[in-house]
Design a protein around this motif. Structure first.
Motif, PDB file in Angstrom:
ATOM      1  N   MET A 107       0.846  -1.175   0.000  1.00  0.00           N
ATOM      2  CA  MET A 107       0.000   0.000   0.000  1.00  0.00           C
ATOM      3  C   MET A 107       0.893   1.241   0.000  1.00  0.00           C
ATOM      4  SD  MET A 107      -2.848   1.207   2.813  1.00  0.00           S
ATOM      5  CE  MET A 107      -3.966  -0.091   2.425  1.00  0.00           C
ATOM      6  N   PRO A 108       0.732   2.118  -0.987  1.00  0.00           N
ATOM      7  CA  PRO A 108       1.573   3.316  -1.032  1.00  0.00           C
ATOM      8  C   PRO A 108       1.281   4.244   0.148  1.00  0.00           C
ATOM      9  CG  PRO A 108       0.100   3.239  -2.936  1.00  0.00           C
ATOM     10  CD  PRO A 108      -0.171   2.047  -2.107  1.00  0.00           C
ATOM     11  N   ARG A 109       2.336   4.855   0.638  1.00  0.00           N
ATOM     12  CA  ARG A 109       2.194   5.850   1.689  1.00  0.00           C
ATOM     13  C   ARG A 109       2.520   7.189   1.076  1.00  0.00           C
ATOM     14  NH1 ARG A 109       3.229   4.087   7.497  1.00  0.00           N
ATOM     15  NH2 ARG A 109       2.040   5.975   7.541  1.00  0.00           N
ATOM     16  N   PHE A 110       1.679   8.140   1.331  1.00  0.00           N
ATOM     17  CA  PHE A 110       1.877   9.469   0.776  1.00  0.00           C
ATOM     18  C   PHE A 110       2.427  10.382   1.857  1.00  0.00           C
ATOM     19  CE2 PHE A 110      -1.535   7.562  -1.712  1.00  0.00           C
ATOM     20  CZ  PHE A 110      -1.000   7.684  -2.977  1.00  0.00           C
ATOM     21  N   THR A 111       3.339  11.246   1.458  1.00  0.00           N
ATOM     22  CA  THR A 111       3.926  12.217   2.374  1.00  0.00           C
ATOM     23  C   THR A 111       3.110  13.500   2.311  1.00  0.00           C
ATOM     24  OG1 THR A 111       6.098  11.275   1.994  1.00  0.00           O
ATOM     25  CG2 THR A 111       6.029  13.479   2.947  1.00  0.00           C
ATOM     26  N   HIS A 112       2.637  13.922   3.468  1.00  0.00           N
ATOM     27  CA  HIS A 112       1.877  15.165   3.578  1.00  0.00           C
ATOM     28  C   HIS A 112       2.641  16.087   4.522  1.00  0.00           C
ATOM     29  CE1 HIS A 112      -1.152  12.073   2.556  1.00  0.00           C
ATOM     30  NE2 HIS A 112      -1.539  13.015   1.716  1.00  0.00           N
ATOM     31  N   PRO A 113       3.099  17.222   4.019  1.00  0.00           N
ATOM     32  CA  PRO A 113       3.912  18.101   4.867  1.00  0.00           C
ATOM     33  C   PRO A 113       3.078  18.773   5.953  1.00  0.00           C
ATOM     34  CG  PRO A 113       3.355  19.225   2.847  1.00  0.00           C
ATOM     35  CD  PRO A 113       2.846  17.812   2.707  1.00  0.00           C
ATOM     36  N   ARG A 114       3.763  19.141   7.011  1.00  0.00           N
ATOM     37  CA  ARG A 114       3.123  20.012   7.991  1.00  0.00           C
ATOM     38  C   ARG A 114       3.023  21.370   7.320  1.00  0.00           C
ATOM     39  NH1 ARG A 114       5.602  20.673  13.416  1.00  0.00           N
ATOM     40  NH2 ARG A 114       6.943  21.940  12.135  1.00  0.00           N
ATOM     41  N   LEU A 115       1.874  21.991   7.384  1.00  0.00           N
ATOM     42  CA  LEU A 115       1.699  23.261   6.675  1.00  0.00           C
ATOM     43  C   LEU A 115       2.581  24.362   7.234  1.00  0.00           C
ATOM     44  CD1 LEU A 115      -2.031  23.046   5.771  1.00  0.00           C
ATOM     45  CD2 LEU A 115      -0.148  23.369   4.215  1.00  0.00           C
ATOM     46  N   GLU A 116       3.003  24.241   8.479  1.00  0.00           N
ATOM     47  CA  GLU A 116       3.924  25.227   9.041  1.00  0.00           C
ATOM     48  C   GLU A 116       5.259  25.217   8.300  1.00  0.00           C
ATOM     49  OE1 GLU A 116       2.769  22.594  11.266  1.00  0.00           O
ATOM     50  OE2 GLU A 116       0.941  23.756  11.484  1.00  0.00           O
ATOM     51  N   ASP A 117       5.561  24.082   7.651  1.00  0.00           N
ATOM     52  CA  ASP A 117       6.831  23.934   6.936  1.00  0.00           C
ATOM     53  C   ASP A 117       6.733  24.312   5.457  1.00  0.00           C
ATOM     54  OD1 ASP A 117       7.885  22.959   9.304  1.00  0.00           O
ATOM     55  OD2 ASP A 117       7.524  20.863   8.764  1.00  0.00           O
ATOM     56  N   VAL A 118       5.536  24.647   4.986  1.00  0.00           N
ATOM     57  CA  VAL A 118       5.338  24.971   3.568  1.00  0.00           C
ATOM     58  C   VAL A 118       5.567  26.466   3.361  1.00  0.00           C
ATOM     59  CG1 VAL A 118       3.666  25.040   1.675  1.00  0.00           C
ATOM     60  CG2 VAL A 118       3.699  23.086   3.237  1.00  0.00           C
ATOM     61  N   PRO A 119       6.563  26.834   2.540  1.00  0.00           N
ATOM     62  CA  PRO A 119       6.787  28.259   2.270  1.00  0.00           C
ATOM     63  C   PRO A 119       5.765  28.801   1.263  1.00  0.00           C
ATOM     64  CG  PRO A 119       8.427  26.951   1.122  1.00  0.00           C
ATOM     65  CD  PRO A 119       7.591  25.996   1.922  1.00  0.00           C
ATOM     66  N   LEU A 120       5.549  30.086   1.307  1.00  0.00           N
ATOM     67  CA  LEU A 120       4.588  30.726   0.416  1.00  0.00           C
ATOM     68  C   LEU A 120       4.917  30.485  -1.049  1.00  0.00           C
ATOM     69  CD1 LEU A 120       2.126  32.546  -0.041  1.00  0.00           C
ATOM     70  CD2 LEU A 120       3.653  34.516   0.172  1.00  0.00           C
ATOM     71  N   ASP A 121       6.195  30.533  -1.427  1.00  0.00           N
ATOM     72  CA  ASP A 121       6.546  30.352  -2.840  1.00  0.00           C
ATOM     73  C   ASP A 121       6.168  28.956  -3.346  1.00  0.00           C
ATOM     74  OD1 ASP A 121       8.622  29.204  -1.309  1.00  0.00           O
ATOM     75  OD2 ASP A 121      10.119  29.609  -2.851  1.00  0.00           O
ATOM     76  N   LEU A 122       6.243  27.942  -2.502  1.00  0.00           N
ATOM     77  CA  LEU A 122       5.837  26.595  -2.914  1.00  0.00           C
ATOM     78  C   LEU A 122       4.323  26.525  -3.112  1.00  0.00           C
ATOM     79  CD1 LEU A 122       6.666  23.684  -3.508  1.00  0.00           C
ATOM     80  CD2 LEU A 122       6.452  23.211  -1.066  1.00  0.00           C
ATOM     81  N   ALA A 123       3.572  27.163  -2.229  1.00  0.00           N
ATOM     82  CA  ALA A 123       2.116  27.193  -2.370  1.00  0.00           C
ATOM     83  C   ALA A 123       1.712  27.939  -3.641  1.00  0.00           C
ATOM     84  CB  ALA A 123       1.490  27.861  -1.145  1.00  0.00           C
ATOM     85  N   LEU A 124       2.354  29.068  -3.898  1.00  0.00           N
ATOM     86  CA  LEU A 124       2.026  29.836  -5.104  1.00  0.00           C
ATOM     87  C   LEU A 124       2.425  29.082  -6.374  1.00  0.00           C
ATOM     88  CD1 LEU A 124       3.034  33.419  -3.927  1.00  0.00           C
ATOM     89  CD2 LEU A 124       0.720  32.503  -4.244  1.00  0.00           C
ATOM     90  N   HIS A 125       3.548  28.385  -6.337  1.00  0.00           N
ATOM     91  CA  HIS A 125       3.960  27.573  -7.487  1.00  0.00           C
ATOM     92  C   HIS A 125       2.908  26.507  -7.785  1.00  0.00           C
ATOM     93  CE1 HIS A 125       6.291  25.081 -10.195  1.00  0.00           C
ATOM     94  NE2 HIS A 125       6.038  24.056  -9.399  1.00  0.00           N
ATOM     95  N   ALA A 126       2.406  25.850  -6.759  1.00  0.00           N
ATOM     96  CA  ALA A 126       1.398  24.807  -6.950  1.00  0.00           C
ATOM     97  C   ALA A 126       0.115  25.375  -7.549  1.00  0.00           C
ATOM     98  CB  ALA A 126       1.094  24.121  -5.618  1.00  0.00           C
ATOM     99  N   LEU A 127      -0.232  26.587  -7.185  1.00  0.00           N
ATOM    100  CA  LEU A 127      -1.465  27.207  -7.672  1.00  0.00           C
ATOM    101  C   LEU A 127      -1.282  27.945  -8.993  1.00  0.00           C
ATOM    102  CD1 LEU A 127      -2.713  28.521  -4.241  1.00  0.00           C
ATOM    103  CD2 LEU A 127      -3.764  26.703  -5.604  1.00  0.00           C
TER     104      LEU A 127
END
Length: 104
Positions: free
Chosen positions: A1-21
């Motif tokens: 069964m694959p395990r997916f990595t989900h980051p803690r949102l406190e560790d997500v920088p704004l530039d990564l969020a904007l890149h995804a969007l």
């Protein structure tokens, strides 16, 4: 069964969020999940992205890395759910502003 990595949102920088969007296909996936409260997209209920399955998988991986979605497995089905409340706490108003100002 694959395990997916989900980051803690406190560790997500704004530039990564904007890149995804920034990608129109990823934005369409997020918009669909945001509009469908309580629903998810999976391999049996697609995210309506007009791309090959491998490309869709990469888009979902990018959204997951940015903390926007959570992926779980139920049998052979991969279920993707928007982490809206958590994401809004980390980046207040960001999703609202982007979704309100973009036609997807």
């Amino acid at each position: 069964m694959p395990r997916f990595t989900h980051p803690r949102l406190e560790d997500v920088p704004l530039d990564l969020a904007l890149h995804a969007l920034a990608d129109s296909n990823r934005l369409a996936i997020v918009a669909r999940l945001a509009a469908a409260t309580g629903l998810s997209c999976s391999n049996t209920t697609p995210c309506d992205a007009p791309v090959p399955k491998s490309t869709l998988s990469n888009h979902l991986k990018t959204l997951r890395a940015a903390g926007l979605i959570e992926t779980t497995q139920s049998g052979r089905e991969m279920i993707n759910v928007l982490r809206r409340a958590e994401f809004d706490r980390r980046f207040p108003g960001l999703l609202d502003a982007i979704l309100a100002n973009n036609e997807v």
